[in-house]
Design a protein around this motif. Structure first.
Motif, PDB file in Angstrom:
ATOM      1  N   ASP A 519       4.376  22.126  43.617  1.00 23.57           N
ATOM      2  CA  ASP A 519       5.111  21.223  43.030  1.00 23.57           C
ATOM      3  C   ASP A 519       4.083  20.459  42.177  1.00 23.57           C
ATOM      4  O   ASP A 519       4.356  19.873  40.828  1.00 23.57           O
ATOM      5  CB  ASP A 519       5.896  20.244  43.809  1.00 23.57           C
ATOM      6  N   GLN A 520       3.000  20.030  42.923  1.00 24.72           N
ATOM      7  CA  GLN A 520       1.844  19.282  42.029  1.00 24.72           C
ATOM      8  C   GLN A 520       1.445  19.959  40.909  1.00 24.72           C
ATOM      9  O   GLN A 520       1.016  19.274  39.671  1.00 24.72           O
ATOM     10  CB  GLN A 520       0.898  18.784  43.165  1.00 24.72           C
ATOM     11  N   ARG A 523       4.197  19.782  38.167  1.00 25.46           N
ATOM     12  CA  ARG A 523       4.165  18.702  37.468  1.00 25.46           C
ATOM     13  C   ARG A 523       3.109  18.409  36.458  1.00 25.46           C
ATOM     14  O   ARG A 523       3.198  17.720  35.517  1.00 25.46           O
ATOM     15  CB  ARG A 523       4.353  17.443  38.500  1.00 25.46           C
ATOM     16  N   ARG A 524       1.804  18.706  36.841  1.00 20.19           N
ATOM     17  CA  ARG A 524       0.714  18.119  36.194  1.00 20.19           C
ATOM     18  C   ARG A 524       0.568  19.183  34.747  1.00 20.19           C
ATOM     19  O   ARG A 524       0.151  19.213  33.675  1.00 20.19           O
ATOM     20  CB  ARG A 524      -0.796  18.687  36.713  1.00 20.19           C
ATOM     21  N   VAL A 526       3.463  20.306  33.719  1.00 18.36           N
ATOM     22  CA  VAL A 526       4.513  19.744  32.493  1.00 18.36           C
ATOM     23  C   VAL A 526       3.846  18.609  31.791  1.00 18.36           C
ATOM     24  O   VAL A 526       3.995  18.289  30.460  1.00 18.36           O
ATOM     25  CB  VAL A 526       5.757  19.161  33.245  1.00 18.36           C
ATOM     26  N   THR A 605       7.234  10.087  33.533  1.00 16.66           N
ATOM     27  CA  THR A 605       7.633  10.930  34.770  1.00 16.66           C
ATOM     28  C   THR A 605       7.526   9.974  35.910  1.00 16.66           C
ATOM     29  O   THR A 605       6.517   9.297  36.149  1.00 16.66           O
ATOM     30  CB  THR A 605       6.862  12.077  35.036  1.00 16.66           C
ATOM     31  N   ARG A 644      12.422  12.727  41.584  1.00 18.77           N
ATOM     32  CA  ARG A 644      11.457  12.380  40.309  1.00 18.77           C
ATOM     33  C   ARG A 644      12.248  12.934  38.956  1.00 18.77           C
ATOM     34  O   ARG A 644      12.541  14.078  38.947  1.00 18.77           O
ATOM     35  CB  ARG A 644      10.316  13.169  40.695  1.00 18.77           C
ATOM     36  N   VAL A 646      12.116  13.094  34.334  1.00 18.96           N
ATOM     37  CA  VAL A 646      11.124  12.986  33.406  1.00 18.96           C
ATOM     38  C   VAL A 646      12.032  12.768  32.212  1.00 18.96           C
ATOM     39  O   VAL A 646      13.004  13.114  31.915  1.00 18.96           O
ATOM     40  CB  VAL A 646      10.381  14.366  33.204  1.00 18.96           C
ATOM     41  N   LEU A 739      13.688  16.443  37.139  1.00 19.23           N
ATOM     42  CA  LEU A 739      12.464  17.161  37.004  1.00 19.23           C
ATOM     43  C   LEU A 739      12.476  17.766  38.601  1.00 19.23           C
ATOM     44  O   LEU A 739      12.081  19.236  38.611  1.00 19.23           O
ATOM     45  CB  LEU A 739      11.147  16.461  36.915  1.00 19.23           C
ATOM     46  N   ASP A 740      12.919  17.101  39.738  1.00 19.16           N
ATOM     47  CA  ASP A 740      12.868  17.774  41.059  1.00 19.16           C
ATOM     48  C   ASP A 740      13.879  18.939  41.072  1.00 19.16           C
ATOM     49  O   ASP A 740      13.763  20.089  41.578  1.00 19.16           O
ATOM     50  CB  ASP A 740      13.291  16.868  42.183  1.00 19.16           C
ATOM     51  N   LEU A 743      12.401  22.030  38.975  1.00 20.84           N
ATOM     52  CA  LEU A 743      11.535  22.406  39.855  1.00 20.84           C
ATOM     53  C   LEU A 743      11.910  23.647  41.051  1.00 20.84           C
ATOM     54  O   LEU A 743      11.528  24.337  41.323  1.00 20.84           O
ATOM     55  CB  LEU A 743      10.369  21.297  40.417  1.00 20.84           C
TER      56      LEU A 743
END
Length: 856
Positions: A519-520, A523-524, A526, A605, A644, A646, A739-740, A743
């Motif tokens: 997930d990290q 997110r990065r 994105v 975000t 989370r 965005v 966003l969660d 994902l």
């Protein structure tokens, strides 16, 4: 932040002559006290002592009477025609002085606080060659009723002497930043001690107990410590010193030197009783409080608040008290009268026992309060008092009696009266803790080979009692250092005083680890994709108010209005946590637009808070101790979901005009493209459908769904009323995605690379005519479904819309949508029949779903 006048500091430590505030800051930073600001001298230029030789009242036509004065200023007198010196002529409007008085004169060229430059000028028919100054004009206080008359009992001066030096107006003041663990540096005593550590200068401790202070007190004003509900197992008050002083002119002004020092330290002089307690607090670090003795009935009781109790504090605010609040009260209920609340312990006194103009008898309080209790009360009632600022960082428990004795001496010296011989000192302080220290530990942790003798001498220098025993030592921290509780605290002190510059700069090796979570990484990715596409990432505070939701046009029953309300918000206008990102992001956009930046593409975000209404109440956790596992589980259960999101907002030009073209204004399609970019980056295909929800324009907004139909966001043009309310450029657009949720919809298996076909593509274009109300996205989905289900197999490589047309050629209420299909097989060259089969299947599925027909 504490302000340090250099002259005051020099009373406690040998400060070399000529030391500047800049040099003092450089010395203090070596022991961890950082410079916050340098305050230059309050007055520059010629400021001298003058003696009034003549004072001639002159009534004016406007009803005002001015005084034409001749003032002897010594060597600064004006030169007469015969070469002799004669007193300067000065016009003054005050009347509280007479011939023979010593005054302060600002000569032409001086600059008073303001800044207010002084020059010779013609006024009321005279040339006034300077100004006779008042206390307020010199920046020494608020008294502007008359000019400052120097008392021969307070100062020894002659006409022409430098008044800046006499009044301390030429001193520089250093303001420093004190970390929370160094509360003792909120005093001249503490800073002087640290300066001695930094430079080796001789330090004279004004806070040491005398033999009299160490003697148990008997009699005195009755005091009871009755804390039956400590907030974390520690008594709220473990020492209380009370001293009665009678016959004091409590409301008289304090001496000029004390007012000057208080002003330099950033405090306003008020009266003798208040100024003395503030002065001792700034000097020693022990907050004190003075009560009007006639308004206090013994005994004084320190206890917790009871349900329903209220208190009007010195700032004239009536406060509802909490059962955790520690109070100072007088005679308790059941002792003949109802117990009254006199003040919030360690925070602020009450108005009922305030020192007034008629006060002559005082009860001085010097106590030691628990830092956690004081900090919670100060934050609960939003009182950032000087006393609370010191108590919540830890005050020396051995200082209370010393400070009370010093305050009583100053009151008697400058206000008359007598100190009662009986003193109250209720001392329940615990013995200081002993720390077992391995003398090799500082060298091992810091990486500098400190010898055991160096460790011992350093700890003794900061006031510790050290008993070495081989390679270990028993260390008792000084009473003014409550932050020293474990061995590593002592290691930090050794490193600090031996010099941080001795510690080598060595980069640590990166330990092996598991790296970022999936997930990290997503997110990065994105964030990087949005930045590459021209979006600028911002951060905003997650607090919103009803007015922000009103500006977005949310209905009264909109679920997004059901927000978590904070008990102690930073601002009463924003008391709730945001349930979606756009309210706070649009506030950032509005602020940028207001500063002239109109071409924006901002993205954020962040977490949102979405309470369901079924959360359990959060437990009140104890302070100073680790909560139990059960309490932590209850706390976690009380926290609502925080997914989370965005979100992005576009205004103005998306492509600027230039030699390359006319440019292009951002519109709703750019917002949709931004949302699709987020999903595409993490490998999720979103379905775009028409949608209408505030704050978007109902005709230019899209609903974004996962393939299973779950709505995860919206994108499009903002409603014109929203744009007008926020004063944004016309046709501003925005998107917001969960966003969660996006994902969570990623494919379970990693994307597999497929071989690139070396066979040539086949291209087909179709134009379909449908009702104008049919969303293009749904029509696109139908064309894709038909092409992929054709008898030719999975050969659709790309499908895109390249034209939308409305006009007379397709009929009223109809539109033509043109699609480009690129077909390619992995194992063969496609035949014309296979390409036509795909084309026909796509048209047939579009007709079945939406009644689409080929445009002729």
């Amino acid at each position: 932040m504490p302000r340090i006048p250099l002259g005051w500091l020099a009373e406690h430590v040998d400060l070399p002559a000529g030391t500047t505030a800049e040099q003092l800051a450089a010395d203090l930073v070596r022991v961890g006290l950082e410079e916050e600001a340098l305050h230059p001298a309050a007055v520059t230029g010629p400021l001298v002592v003058g003696r009034v030789v003549e004072r001639t009242p002159e009534p004016q036509k406007n009803g005002k009477t001015i005084n034409w004065c001749r003032v002897d200023v010594g060597a600064h007198n004006e030169v007469a025609e015969d070469g002799s010196l004669r007193p300067r002529g000065i016009v003054c409007g005050a009347h509280n002085f007479d011939a023979g008085d010593l005054v302060v004169v600002a000569l032409p060229g001086a600059v008073l606080p303001g800044p207010f430059p002084i020059a010779s000028r013609k006024t009321y028919g005279h040339v006034s060659d300077g100004m006779i100054c008042s206390t307020r004009e010199l920046g020494l206080g608020d008294d502007h009723d008359g000019i400052l008359v120097l008392s021969p009992a307070d100062v020894v001066a002659e006409p022409g002497d430098d008044a800046r030096e006499l009044l301390g107006l030429g001193e520089e003041v250093l303001e420093i930043n004190v970390t929370p663990d160094r509360g003792y540096c909120f005093s001249m005593r503490g800073v002087a001690r640290e300066y001695g550590h930094a430079t080796g200068a001789s330090f004279r401790d004004p806070g040491l107990e005398t033999d009299e202070d160490a003697t148990p007190a008997a009699g005195g004003f009755p005091v009871e410590l009755d804390d039956d509900a400590p907030v974390h197992g520690v008594p709220g008050c473990d020492r209380f010193v009370a001293q009665v002083v009678r016959g004091v002119r409590a409301s008289a002004p304090s001496p000029a030197w004390m007012q000057r020092r208080l002003t330099q330290a950033g405090m306003r002089p008020i009266s003798l009783a208040v100024d003395v307690t503030n002065y001792v607090m700034l000097d020693l670090g022990q907050p004190l409080h003075a009560y009007d003795l006639t308004q206090v009935a013994g005994p004084v009781v320190v206890r917790r608040a009871r349900a329903g109790e209220r208190l009007t504090t010195l700032d004239d605010v009536t406060r509802e008290l909490d059962p955790e609040d520690l109070l100072i009260t007088d005679s308790p209920a059941g002792a003949g009268r109802a117990g009254r609340v006199l003040g919030l312990a360690g925070v602020m006194g009450g108005a009922g026992s305030e020192v007034s103009e008629a006060t002559t008898d005082l009860l001085l309080e010097g106590a030691h309060f628990d830092p956690v209790s004081v900090a919670r009360t100060a934050r609960r009632h939003r009182i950032a008092s000087e006393a609370a600022r010191r108590f919540e960082r830890g005050v020396d428990p051995r200082l209370a009696r010393v400070a009370v004795r010093r305050a009583a001496q100053l009151l008697v010296e400058h206000g008359g009266g007598t100190v009662e011989p009986a003193l109250t000192d209720v001392d329940q302080t615990a013995p200081r803790r002993t720390i077992d220290l391995d003398l090799d530990l500082p060298a091992r942790l810091v990486g500098v080979p400190y010898a055991p003798d160096d460790v011992v001498s350093t700890l003794r220098a900061i006031g510790c009692d050290v008993e070495p025993a081989g390679d270990r030592a028993r260390v008792v921290a000084p009473s003014w250092r409550p932050d020293l509780v474990v061995p590593v605290d002592l290691v930090e002190e050794v490193a600090r005083l031996r010099g941080y510059d001795e510690i080598p700069s060595t980069l640590p090796s990166a330990p092996a680890g598991r790296g970022l979570t999936p997930d990290q990484v997503a997110r990065r990715a994105v964030a990087q994709a949005l930045a590459d596409a021209g979006w600028v990432e911002v951060l905003s505070y997650p607090f919103v108010g009803p007015h922000q939701l009103d500006a977005l046009g949310l209905a009264a029953d909109d679920d997004r209005r059901r927000a978590l309300r904070l008990v102690n918000p930073l601002s009463d206008e924003q008391p709730t946590m945001r349930t979606f990102l756009l309210p706070t992001l649009l506030e950032t956009v509005r602020r940028n637009v207001g500063r002239g930046l109109t071409d924006l593409a901002l993205v954020e975000t962040g977490l949102v808070t979405t309470p369901s209404g079924h959360e359990t109440p959060a437990p009140r956790l104890p302070g100073g101790a680790r909560p139990s596992d059960e309490a932590l589980e209850r706390l976690a259960a009380a926290v609502p979901p925080q997914p989370r999101h965005v979100a992005g907002v576009l205004t103005g030009m998306r492509e600027r005009a230039g030699w390359w073209g006319a440019g292009r204004r951002a519109d709703h399609t750019d917002a949709v493209a931004g949302a699709l970019l987020v999903a595409r980056t993490v490998g999720v295909d979103l379905v775009v459908a028409a949608g209408a929800v505030a704050p978007w324009h109902p005709g230019r907004a899209a609903e974004l769904r996962l393939p299973d139909g779950t709505v995860v966001g919206h994108a499009g043009e903002l409603h014109p009323r929203v744009v007008a309310a926020l004063e944004l450029p016309a046709r501003a657009a925005a998107f917001e995605l969960d966003l969660d949720a996006v994902l969570g919809a990623r494919p379970g298996e990693p994307v597999q690379a497929v071989p690139v076909s070396s066979y040539p593509p086949a291209k087909e274009d179709i134009a379909l005519v449908v009702d104008e109300q049919v969303p293009v996205g749904e029509l696109l989905a139908a064309v894709r479904a038909g092409a992929e289900a054709s008898s030719a197999g999975q050969i659709l490589e790309e499908l895109r819309v390249f034209d939308v047309y409305t006009g007379s050629q397709v009929g009223e209420g109809r539109k033509s949508v043109a699609f480009s299909l690129r077909l390619r097989a992995a194992d063969r060259t496609l035949t014309a029949q296979e390409a036509v089969a795909v084309r026909e299947a796509a048209v047939e599925e579009a007709h079945r779903r939406h009644g689409a027909v080929l445009r002729s």
